[in-house]
Write an enzyme that holds these catalytic residues in place. Structure first.
Site, PDB file in Angstrom:
ATOM      1  N   ASP A 121      35.506  80.001  19.697  1.00 54.54           N
ATOM      2  CA  ASP A 121      35.860  80.096  18.280  1.00 54.54           C
ATOM      3  C   ASP A 121      36.857  81.221  18.020  1.00 54.54           C
ATOM      4  O   ASP A 121      37.002  82.156  18.817  1.00 54.54           O
ATOM      5  CB  ASP A 121      34.612  80.378  17.442  1.00 54.54           C
ATOM      6  CG  ASP A 121      33.764  79.143  17.216  1.00 54.54           C
ATOM      7  OD1 ASP A 121      33.948  78.150  17.936  1.00 54.54           O
ATOM      8  OD2 ASP A 121      32.893  79.187  16.319  1.00 54.54           O
ATOM      9  N   HIS A 279      33.418  83.007  22.007  1.00 49.69           N
ATOM     10  CA  HIS A 279      34.552  83.377  21.160  1.00 49.69           C
ATOM     11  C   HIS A 279      35.705  83.931  21.990  1.00 49.69           C
ATOM     12  O   HIS A 279      35.482  84.597  23.004  1.00 49.69           O
ATOM     13  CB  HIS A 279      34.139  84.449  20.144  1.00 49.69           C
ATOM     14  CG  HIS A 279      33.157  83.967  19.120  1.00 49.69           C
ATOM     15  ND1 HIS A 279      31.822  83.809  19.396  1.00 49.69           N
ATOM     16  CD2 HIS A 279      33.329  83.596  17.821  1.00 49.69           C
ATOM     17  CE1 HIS A 279      31.198  83.369  18.307  1.00 49.69           C
ATOM     18  NE2 HIS A 279      32.093  83.230  17.343  1.00 49.69           N
TER      19      HIS A 279
END
Length: 333
Positions: A121, A279
Site C-alpha cells: 500500500d 507497505h
C-alpha cells in the site's frame, strides 16, 4: 547520489540510487482537473462539469443511505454504532460480506491453497527503486495500491510499477477514512485517483483498497459502480506502525512476519491462501519486505499478486494488458 543501507541475514547491502525524492519536472500537469495534491476533495472539485458528469452516471438509488461516520481524535467514532453491524462496516468488526443487496463481497483471501497474496500500500514511494529492483531480480510481481497524490508527485515511479509488470490498484486520492466522507467525497477520492493512474500509466484499474480497511456498504456500492472491486486482507504485518514513524519496534514487526511464516509451514493455509497487508510507505517497511521475502518464499508454495491468485487475466479496463493466470504464473499447468 542517494544510498540505502540494508542488513539482510547479517550482510550489509548498499543500493546506490540517483536523485531520489528530489522533485522533478514531468509532462504531467495536475494543476487543473484534479483536487489539490494531498488534500481531500472539496466542493470546488465536486462542482466541475467533469465531476458532475461522473456523479450523474451513478445510480444513487442503488447506494445505501448510510450516514457518514465521525472522525474523533484521529480515529472513527464507533460509540453509537449498533452491535448488529447493519452496514457491514469493516472498521467495526471486519465485515466483508455486504448486507445490502447486489454488492460483491470483498476479496480477503487468495482461493489458491498455500498462497501468499503479495500487496503493498501507499505507493508509489520516491525511494522505492532498490525495492523494485529486488522484486525484479527475483522475478516477483505484486499488487500495488497507489495513492493518487503520490502518483501526481512521483509519476516516473508509478510508471515503473507498470513497466515491471506489477498490478496497480486504487488507494484513493488522499488516504482518508472513506466512511467519514459524503457520497461526493467518496466518489471524488476514487475517481480522481483512478484518473491520475490512467493519466500517468495509461491503465484504468479495476480494483481498490480502502485506507485503514475503512469501508461499508455505502462506500462499496459507489466503488462497485466505478467497476472497482474491493480488496482487503486477512493478515496484517502492521509494518506501517514501525518505529521511528510508528510505535512498534522492529522486533514486533519481525514477530508478525514470523507468525505468518509459521502459518505457511503448519498447514493453516492448506485449503486457501492469504492476502497480506504490507507497505512501500518508507525505507523501513520496504527493508522489512526484502528481509522476510526469502522466508516467505520458503514457507509458501506460491507468492503472487492478487490478480493472479484470483485468476484475473485482464486487471484493467484496457484489454491490451493481459496478465498470466495462476497456473501460467506458477507453472502448474
Amino acid at each position: 547520489m542517494f544510498s540505502t543501507l540494508l542488513f539482510i541475514f547479517g550482510a550489509l547491502i548498499t543500493f546506490v540510487i540517483s536523485q531520489e525524492c528530489v522533485p522533478y519536472s514531468s509532462p504531467y500537469d495536475f494543476s487543473s482537473g484534479y483536487p489539490t495534491i494531498w488534500e481531500t476533495p472539496t466542493s470546488d472539485d465536486f462542482n466541475t462539469d467533469e465531476f458532475q458528469q461522473v456523479y450523474n452516471s451513478i445510480d444513487w438509488s442503488q447506494v445505501p443511505d448510510i450516514e457518514p461516520h465521525q472522525v474523533v481524535n484521529g480515529g472513527l467514532d464507533r460509540s453509537n454504532y449498533p452491535d448488529s453491524d447493519p452496514d457491514c462496516w469493516w472498521t467495526y468488526e471486519q465485515c466483508s460480506a455486504p448486507k445490502a443487496p447486489g454488492l460483491q463481497p470483498d476479496i480477503t483471501i487468495c482461493p489458491e491453497p498455500e498462497t501468499w497474496g503479495l500487496t503493498y500500500d501507499d505507493g508509489p514511494n520516491c525511494t522505492h527503486n532498490a525495492f523494485y529492483d529486488f522484486l525484479s531480480e527475483n522475478n516477483q510481481k505484486a499488487t500495488m495500491f497507489f495513492i493518487g497524490s503520490n502518483v501526481a508527485d512521483w509519476p516516473n515511479e508509478a510508471q515503473r510499477a507498470l513497466t515491471d509488470g506489477h498490478q496497480i490498484c486504487v488507494h484513493t486520492w488522499s488516504h482518508p477514512y472513506m466512511t467519514s466522507l459524503s457520497n461526493e467525497g467518496v466518489l471524488a477520492e476514487l475517481y480522481y485517483a483512478r484518473k491520475a493512474i490512467k493519466y500517468v500509466c495509461g491503465v484504468t484499474p479495476l480494483c481498490w483498497r480502502p485506507p485503514y480497511g475503512d469501508v461499508d456498504d455505502r462506500v462499496r456500492a459507489i466503488a462497485q459502480q466505478l467497476n472497482l472491486a474491493t480488496i482487503i486482507w486477512n493478515l496484517d504485518t502492521n509494518d506501517w506502525d514501525m518505529e521511528p514513524v510508528g510505535s512498534e519496534t522492529p522486533d514486533q514487526i519481525d514477530a508478525n512476519f514470523q507468525s505468518f511464516v509459521n502459518m505457511g509451514q503448519n498447514g493453516t493455509f492448506a485449503n486457501s491462501g492469504c492476502i497480506v497487508l504490507e507497505h512501500e510507505i518508507n525505507n523501513g517497511t520496504m527493508s522489512k519486505a526484502i528481509e522476510w521475502y526469502p522466508k516467505i518464499k520458503s514457507a509458501y508454495q506460491y507468492v503472487v499478486p492478487i490478480a493472479t491468485c484470483m485468476n484475473i487475466t485482464q486487471p484493467y479496463a484496457e484489454t491490451n494488458y493481459t496478465y498470466p493466470s495462476f497456473s501460467e504464473y506458477t507453472g502448474t499447468d
